[in-house]
Design a protein around this motif. Sequence first.
Motif, mmCIF file in Angstrom:
data_model
loop_
_atom_site.group_PDB
_atom_site.id
_atom_site.type_symbol
_atom_site.label_atom_id
_atom_site.label_comp_id
_atom_site.label_asym_id
_atom_site.label_seq_id
_atom_site.Cartn_x
_atom_site.Cartn_y
_atom_site.Cartn_z
ATOM 1 N N THR A 1 -13.458 12.050 -7.261
ATOM 2 C CA THR A 1 -12.981 13.128 -6.392
ATOM 3 C C THR A 1 -13.718 14.426 -6.749
ATOM 4 O OG1 THR A 1 -11.211 14.066 -7.776
ATOM 5 C CG2 THR A 1 -10.710 12.045 -6.557
ATOM 6 N N TYR B 1 -4.394 6.221 2.733
ATOM 7 C CA TYR B 1 -5.593 7.054 2.666
ATOM 8 C C TYR B 1 -6.135 7.389 4.060
ATOM 9 C CZ TYR B 1 -6.191 6.239 -2.350
ATOM 10 O OH TYR B 1 -6.039 6.194 -3.706
ATOM 11 N N LYS B 2 -6.883 8.461 4.099
ATOM 12 C CA LYS B 2 -7.588 8.855 5.316
ATOM 13 C C LYS B 2 -9.048 9.101 4.960
ATOM 14 C CE LYS B 2 -3.531 11.018 7.442
ATOM 15 N NZ LYS B 2 -2.944 12.262 8.008
ATOM 16 N N TYR C 1 2.252 8.286 -0.299
ATOM 17 C CA TYR C 1 1.427 9.471 -0.530
ATOM 18 C C TYR C 1 0.753 9.922 0.754
ATOM 19 C CZ TYR C 1 1.963 8.582 -5.517
ATOM 20 O OH TYR C 1 2.480 8.405 -6.769
ATOM 21 N N HIS D 1 0.447 15.550 -5.455
ATOM 22 C CA HIS D 1 0.276 15.105 -4.068
ATOM 23 C C HIS D 1 1.618 14.930 -3.382
ATOM 24 C CE1 HIS D 1 -4.067 14.296 -4.321
ATOM 25 N NE2 HIS D 1 -3.822 13.955 -5.572
ATOM 26 N N HIS E 1 -0.718 4.258 -0.600
ATOM 27 C CA HIS E 1 -1.680 5.353 -0.545
ATOM 28 C C HIS E 1 -1.800 6.009 0.821
ATOM 29 C CE1 HIS E 1 -2.909 2.445 -3.662
ATOM 30 N NE2 HIS E 1 -3.136 3.519 -4.382
ATOM 31 N N CYS F 1 0.559 11.218 -10.170
ATOM 32 C CA CYS F 1 -0.011 11.503 -8.845
ATOM 33 C C CYS F 1 0.934 12.341 -7.986
ATOM 34 C CB CYS F 1 -0.346 10.209 -8.114
ATOM 35 S SG CYS F 1 -1.513 9.145 -8.976
ATOM 36 N N TRP G 1 -2.234 11.637 1.130
ATOM 37 C CA TRP G 1 -3.507 12.185 0.655
ATOM 38 C C TRP G 1 -4.209 12.904 1.799
ATOM 39 C CZ3 TRP G 1 -3.254 10.947 -4.377
ATOM 40 C CH2 TRP G 1 -2.652 9.740 -4.741
ATOM 41 N N PRO G 2 -5.030 13.892 1.520
ATOM 42 C CA PRO G 2 -5.214 14.540 0.211
ATOM 43 C C PRO G 2 -4.399 15.835 0.088
ATOM 44 C CG PRO G 2 -6.966 15.195 1.660
ATOM 45 C CD PRO G 2 -6.024 14.360 2.489
ATOM 46 N N TRP H 1 -11.840 7.242 1.918
ATOM 47 C CA TRP H 1 -11.050 6.331 1.103
ATOM 48 C C TRP H 1 -10.344 5.266 1.941
ATOM 49 C CZ3 TRP H 1 -11.292 5.473 -3.897
ATOM 50 C CH2 TRP H 1 -11.867 6.452 -4.717
ATOM 51 N N ALA H 2 -10.088 5.559 3.191
ATOM 52 C CA ALA H 2 -9.436 4.588 4.060
ATOM 53 C C ALA H 2 -10.328 3.385 4.340
ATOM 54 C CB ALA H 2 -9.037 5.246 5.374
ATOM 55 N N ASP I 1 0.828 -1.207 0.000
ATOM 56 C CA ASP I 1 0.000 0.000 0.000
ATOM 57 C C ASP I 1 0.861 1.255 0.000
ATOM 58 O OD1 ASP I 1 -2.028 1.822 0.228
ATOM 59 O OD2 ASP I 1 -2.369 1.470 2.360
#
Length: 238
Positions: A198, A168-169, A226, A215, A166, A211, A228-229, A172-173, A164
Motif C-alpha cells: 500500500t 475490495y475495490k 470492511y 478502516h 474485504h 485493521c 476499503w480504502p 485489489w478487487a 470474504d
Amino acid sequence: MIKHLNILFILLFSVVTWAQSEGILNQLLAPGPLISGHAKLEGKDCLKCHEAGKGVSVPLCLECHKDIKTQIYSKKGFHSIAMQSKTCINCHTDHKGRDNDTTLVDQKNFDHLSKTGYDLKGKHAELKCQECHTDKRTNMQVRKSDIRFLSKQSSCVSCHKKDDIHFYKGTWAQKDCNACHSNNSWKNELTFNHNTDTKFKLIEKHVDLKCHDCHKVDKKNNIFKYTWPKLQQDGCLN
C-alpha cells in the motif's frame, strides 16, 4: 411335452422383455445396450456417435457435450489435459447396459494435480470431493442428484465468496485470495505487507493496530465488512 412348452414360454418371455428394454436393431448389431443417457439414440441414430467406417468420433461427441468442448478449447480443466493423450471412448465406453456409469470417478485415488492442473495443498488436501464440488447434475438427463465435478472453477473466490470480509475495490478487487492467504491458514500465513503493498507505511503505534481500528467496518451478524480504502478519519484526528 409340457416341460418343453414351459421352456419355450420362458425363452419367449425373455426375448420380449429384452426387446422392451433394448431396440431390435441394437440387439442384432450392437455389442450391448446403450447407457441411459444415450438410450434415445439406440437403433436409429448410430451416426450421432459413430462416423461411418471410422468408429466413435470425438467431434461428434463434442457436438452434444458442448460444455466439455468449451473446456477443451479453452485449455482449462480435466478434459483439456486428458484429451492430449486420449479420446472420449478411452474413458467413456458405451454399450454396457443402461445402468453403466461412464463418468464414475475413483475419488480415493484420483490424482488431482496431474489430471486437472490444480494442486490440493494444505487444508484443501484434507477435504472430501463433495466439500468443494457441490453442484448437482440437475440439468442432465440421468443421475440428477449426483455430483457434477466439471463445474468447479479453480479461483479461491468461487468457493470462499461467503468468507470474504474485504469487499475490495479497484486494483485489489482483481486479485484472488491466494495473493495474500495460504492454503494452510487464512490468518496465520498472510503474505500481505502494508508497508510495501500500500502507499501507507505502518510505523510506531500503527504497527499494533488492527485493521478495523483504522478502516471503516460494518458489523452485522458478527461479521466484519470492511469498506476499503475509507479510513475512520475522525478517529485519526482524535
